[in-house]
Scaffold this motif. Sequence first.
Motif, short mmCIF file in Angstrom:
data_model
loop_
_atom_site.label_atom_id
_atom_site.label_comp_id
_atom_site.label_asym_id
_atom_site.label_seq_id
_atom_site.Cartn_x
_atom_site.Cartn_y
_atom_site.Cartn_z
N MET B 49 -0.05 -24.80 -2.61
CA MET B 49 -0.21 -23.51 -3.02
C MET B 49 -1.47 -23.62 -3.30
O MET B 49 -2.26 -22.43 -3.32
N ASP B 50 -2.25 -24.64 -4.13
CA ASP B 50 -3.26 -24.12 -4.94
C ASP B 50 -4.49 -24.26 -4.00
O ASP B 50 -5.58 -23.43 -4.07
N ALA B 51 -4.45 -24.91 -2.99
CA ALA B 51 -5.34 -25.11 -1.71
C ALA B 51 -5.71 -23.47 -1.84
O ALA B 51 -6.82 -22.94 -1.07
N LEU B 52 -4.41 -22.56 -0.89
CA LEU B 52 -3.79 -21.65 -1.14
C LEU B 52 -4.91 -19.98 -1.94
O LEU B 52 -6.05 -19.61 -1.39
N ILE B 53 -4.03 -20.71 -3.27
CA ILE B 53 -5.07 -19.68 -4.21
C ILE B 53 -6.54 -19.85 -4.35
O ILE B 53 -7.40 -18.54 -4.04
N ALA B 54 -6.50 -21.10 -4.24
CA ALA B 54 -8.17 -21.49 -4.48
C ALA B 54 -9.12 -20.11 -2.70
O ALA B 54 -10.33 -19.92 -3.09
N ALA B 55 -8.00 -20.44 -1.87
CA ALA B 55 -9.43 -19.79 -0.64
C ALA B 55 -9.19 -18.72 -1.01
O ALA B 55 -10.04 -17.59 -0.09
N ALA B 56 -8.41 -17.60 -0.98
CA ALA B 56 -7.70 -16.53 -1.12
C ALA B 56 -8.43 -15.94 -1.99
O ALA B 56 -9.13 -14.85 -2.59
N LYS B 57 -8.87 -16.80 -3.59
CA LYS B 57 -10.30 -16.06 -4.67
C LYS B 57 -11.39 -16.09 -4.30
O LYS B 57 -12.43 -14.93 -4.14
N ALA B 58 -11.66 -17.27 -2.90
CA ALA B 58 -13.01 -17.19 -2.46
C ALA B 58 -13.73 -16.17 -1.46
O ALA B 58 -13.82 -15.30 -1.02
N GLU B 59 -12.08 -15.49 -1.13
CA GLU B 59 -11.77 -13.98 -0.41
C GLU B 59 -12.78 -13.02 -0.94
O GLU B 59 -13.33 -11.89 -0.77
N GLY B 60 -11.67 -12.86 -2.05
CA GLY B 60 -11.83 -12.19 -3.24
C GLY B 60 -10.94 -10.38 -3.57
O GLY B 60 -10.86 -10.06 -4.43
N THR B 61 -10.65 -10.07 -2.09
CA THR B 61 -10.04 -8.95 -1.93
C THR B 61 -8.92 -9.49 -0.99
O THR B 61 -9.09 -10.12 0.12
N LEU B 62 -7.28 -8.68 -1.34
CA LEU B 62 -6.51 -8.53 0.25
C LEU B 62 -6.66 -6.81 0.72
O LEU B 62 -6.57 -5.66 0.03
N THR B 63 -6.54 -6.51 1.95
CA THR B 63 -6.21 -4.66 2.42
C THR B 63 -4.94 -4.60 2.28
O THR B 63 -4.91 -5.63 3.29
N THR B 64 -4.54 -3.83 1.31
CA THR B 64 -3.02 -2.97 2.54
C THR B 64 -2.98 -2.17 2.56
O THR B 64 -3.89 -0.96 2.87
N ILE B 65 -1.59 -1.35 3.27
CA ILE B 65 -1.94 -0.36 3.91
C ILE B 65 -0.27 0.29 3.60
O ILE B 65 1.06 -0.64 4.21
N ALA B 66 -0.12 1.56 3.34
CA ALA B 66 0.99 2.34 3.90
C ALA B 66 2.09 1.71 2.41
O ALA B 66 3.16 1.53 3.03
N LEU B 67 1.26 1.56 0.86
CA LEU B 67 2.20 0.84 0.36
C LEU B 67 2.85 2.01 -1.28
O LEU B 67 1.42 1.49 -2.38
N PRO B 68 3.56 2.91 -0.95
CA PRO B 68 3.27 4.02 -1.74
C PRO B 68 3.47 2.89 -3.15
O PRO B 68 4.35 2.75 -3.47
N HIS B 69 2.51 3.62 -4.79
CA HIS B 69 2.96 2.85 -5.48
C HIS B 69 4.24 3.35 -6.72
O HIS B 69 5.20 2.22 -6.98
N ASP B 70 4.82 4.26 -5.75
CA ASP B 70 7.02 4.57 -6.50
C ASP B 70 7.30 4.12 -5.28
O ASP B 70 8.55 4.31 -5.57
N TRP B 71 7.01 3.18 -4.13
CA TRP B 71 7.33 2.62 -3.30
C TRP B 71 7.87 1.47 -3.75
O TRP B 71 7.41 0.73 -3.89
N CYS B 72 9.39 0.82 -3.63
CA CYS B 72 10.39 -0.20 -4.52
C CYS B 72 8.67 -1.31 -5.17
O CYS B 72 9.02 -1.90 -5.29
N ASN B 73 8.24 -0.40 -5.98
CA ASN B 73 7.75 -0.39 -7.17
C ASN B 73 6.36 -1.39 -6.94
O ASN B 73 6.07 -2.25 -8.06
N TYR B 74 5.65 -1.11 -5.20
CA TYR B 74 4.70 -2.01 -5.55
C TYR B 74 3.52 -1.32 -6.11
O TYR B 74 3.21 -2.50 -6.81
N GLY B 75 3.56 -0.56 -6.99
CA GLY B 75 2.90 0.12 -7.79
C GLY B 75 2.29 -1.16 -8.71
O GLY B 75 1.52 -2.13 -9.00
#
Lengths: 266, 387, 304
Positions: B49-75
């Motif tokens: 997990m730590d390695a994953l977190i560090a690698a994700a931080k290095a990438e800096g962004t996540l791109t999501t699609i089709a996640l309205p904020h009011d749907w299942c509390n995705y917001g």
Amino acid sequence: MKKNVFWNWFWIFISLVYFFIPLYATFNFSLKARKGELSLLAYQQMMEDPRILRSLIFSTEIGLLTILLGLLLMVPTVYLVRLKAPRLRPVIEFISLLPFVIPAIVLVFGLIRTYSGGLLPLTNNYTGLNFLLIAGYVVIGLPYLYRSVDAGMSAIDVVTLTEAAQSLGASWPTIMLRVIIPNLRSAMLGAAFLTLAIVLGEFTLATFLVGLKAFGPVIWQVGQNRAYEASALVIVSFIITWVLMGLINFVGRRGAADGSVAAGPR
Amino acid sequence: MRTKKFVYHLIALFTVAATLLTACGGGGGGANTNFDWSTAKSATDGGGMDALIAAAKAEGTLTTIALPHDWCNYGEAIETFKTKYGLQVNELNPDAGSGDEIEAVKANKENKGPNAPDVIDVGFGFGPQLVEEGITFPYKVSTWDTIPADVKHPEGYWFGDYYGVLGFEVATDFVENVPQTWADLLKPEYKGKVALAGDPRTSNQAIQAVNAAALANGGSFEDPTPGLEFFKKLNEAGNFVPVIAKAATIASGETPIVIRWDYLALTDRDTFAGNPNIEFVIPSDGTPVAGVYLQGISAYAPQPAAARLWQEFLYSDEGQLLWLKGYCHPIRYNDLVARNVIPADMAAKLPPAEAYAKAVFPTLDQLSTSKTIITENWDSVVGADVK
Amino acid sequence: MSNNARVVASGGSRPKPPSIRKSPPSFAWLGVLPFLVFVVLFLFLPSLSLFVGGFQDAKGNFTLENIRGLFTPFILNAYWVTIKISFTTAVMGGIVGFFLAYALVAGGVPNWVRSSLMTFCGVASNFAGVPLAQAFIFTLGRVGLLTVFLKEALNIDLYGQGFNLYSFWGLSVTYLYFQLPLMVLIITPPIEGLRREWREAAENLGATPSQYWWHIGIPVLMPSLLGSMILLFGNAFGAYATALSLTGGLINLVTILIGSQIKGDVLHNPNLGYALAFGMVVVMAVIMSIYYALRRRSEYWLKQ
């Protein structure tokens, strides 16, 4: 004469009634945010959302650029075709009507696929995406752009005007800028209105290329769950668009005072 | 409790990571920055997990699609993810349907820019297509074992994320007697009041509504024609309003009774805050139909580590409870209940658990069969004859 | 056309000047090149998937199955209804739009009224989709403002009489909201181009208003009228969101079918969707040919 004026006002009146009532109904609904009383609560809530103003500014900028690019492409093309290559006219006209039958969803996926890599990668950065958006909007607005400019040109005798200007020794740029375009003012304004309205309201291209940066997707988002705010937003965006058009109209017509060759009866 | 288990997991991962790294002759515990996360099938593949977190931080962004904020509390889920890991989230097209998401992945195959989605959330019926067309990359989250077997692909190409149950969303300001059964809907007092929340030829929600009506009228997923017949009767009685119900049509009273997923109806109840009052009813005749959605990691994800971190987050207890807060039953619901992790006040806001115990989850085959029959026959059985 | 009209329209009796000196034909092509390049890059290339995909199956193999699939009664009906509604609203919008535009241009209406209405038309021409559908639901739905008003104040029960917003005619009335302004915007410059001198000259020669219209006004405007109506037709033909929001589920339109195949949560045969869109292009081409035949006749005498 009197009878004429009566009928004119009749048509204006009927149209006003037809246009006004649905807008009023939407406005009426937007006032019901607080139960049992009429209030501007929906408008307040709507203003508190920072996305709305941001996306409105963004879409307006895109709209203006679209108008610029569209007219830049269209006016010389229509002019030249009318003047020199009338046989091309049906071809251009057919092309201009094609965007109607190409669904926006097909266009946007096509644009993304075509410009995702290879020779002209445009989807890798925000500037490229914005440019794709503008290009896409010019395509969508093509029917309206063409029809406005073409109808405007048909109202003025392009051939004679050009001849007269040429016999006076004018060069091509002069002819375009000082003879043709001033006479197309009304048509170009119409084209500008139509394009701006399209860009501000458009959803499909915007949502796949720039997401919630543009106005259309934001309106949609708000409308998903917040019924009253959505209606408030519709009313507000209607008014804002109307004002923007009024500005374009004002700026456009001011220039008309400087003696353009009279093409119309005014 | 939950913290203990999490710490236990963490220690286990640290141990594994430390062992691997010392075996490789590396320095002190930390991320192996040369690992290509797009090949990882689990967090341990890349060093934990730590390695994953560090690698994700290095990438800096996540791109999501089709996640309205009011749907299942995705917001709230997105915001929590952002603050917890310091990542940006680039949200594409909240309007996208499942078909759109798949098209978006395909169209952006060569694109590593901000327009290509990292993760997708699609309807259950799309699972096989994800595998066939190579849309997703197999990945198993740390809590993989607590996900029920019938809602995940054995190798991890897709896995269920949450489910909901169909019922009636009723705006009680416009309806005096709240209908309690499907049969009730046919009563004359509901003339011009019943609507669907989608087009039965395109919307999963609407198709499942027809299935649910079928189950209440002697039909089944293999034969949903009683459901079609039900809507035909509803239409002929004048009770059916053919407009697609949205927040505005419910609030204005145009469609005061809507057949809807529970999480959408309950979110409406909160958003409207009494204007109008909303009641959600799971009809007592027939069997409640449950709909599952699936998570997947794009095989072409530009930010593979961030994508995997997002999944780990969603399937952690924290993520699952955020979904529950949005009234969506997370896929690990039974596990959470068994470990007594659900806060009491959250549990109180949900509809009674018995209905969910009775709920039936259609299999992929059943979904496919019923979908074909309903979409092909809706117009001829129910549709207006517009010539 | 009568000789009188021709004389009047040419503004006098001077013979036509010699035709413009011809530059090499390549110049015209050069000027049109930017437009063509743009169109190829941003319209044809992206739409290629349309033409190609319509002839492929899900695996990419060539097939005519999709095209064959277009000829089921269900889909043919969809095309028919779509054509019907496009034609209806094009004609309705065309006629009313023409009268409104004329009223604004020539009707002695104060300038500010004219400007505001023109800019309003600009906004309204694109007021479509969910907001428009909802506006009409709020107005003419079962509990709509107008419905309720008519019932309570004037004792007219719209729905009792058989009116239904969620029907072909309800959708047409809704479509009109953007068809009408579009017509006004497009036809106004040509109406402005109708020179007052022509009308005065005609009156001097003893023509009545209807003779003026019949021999001069309408013929001069006819190409533009036809052109605007084809635009309205295309506009309605491609409309999607409005129809989906208002009558989704009940009325069968090609655009909704395409959306369901490409975007849908359930059906997902994009190749059929592409074939459907290809069919739309074909229909549009046919309509355009009819339009050209009509327009060539009407433009005949304008070529001096």
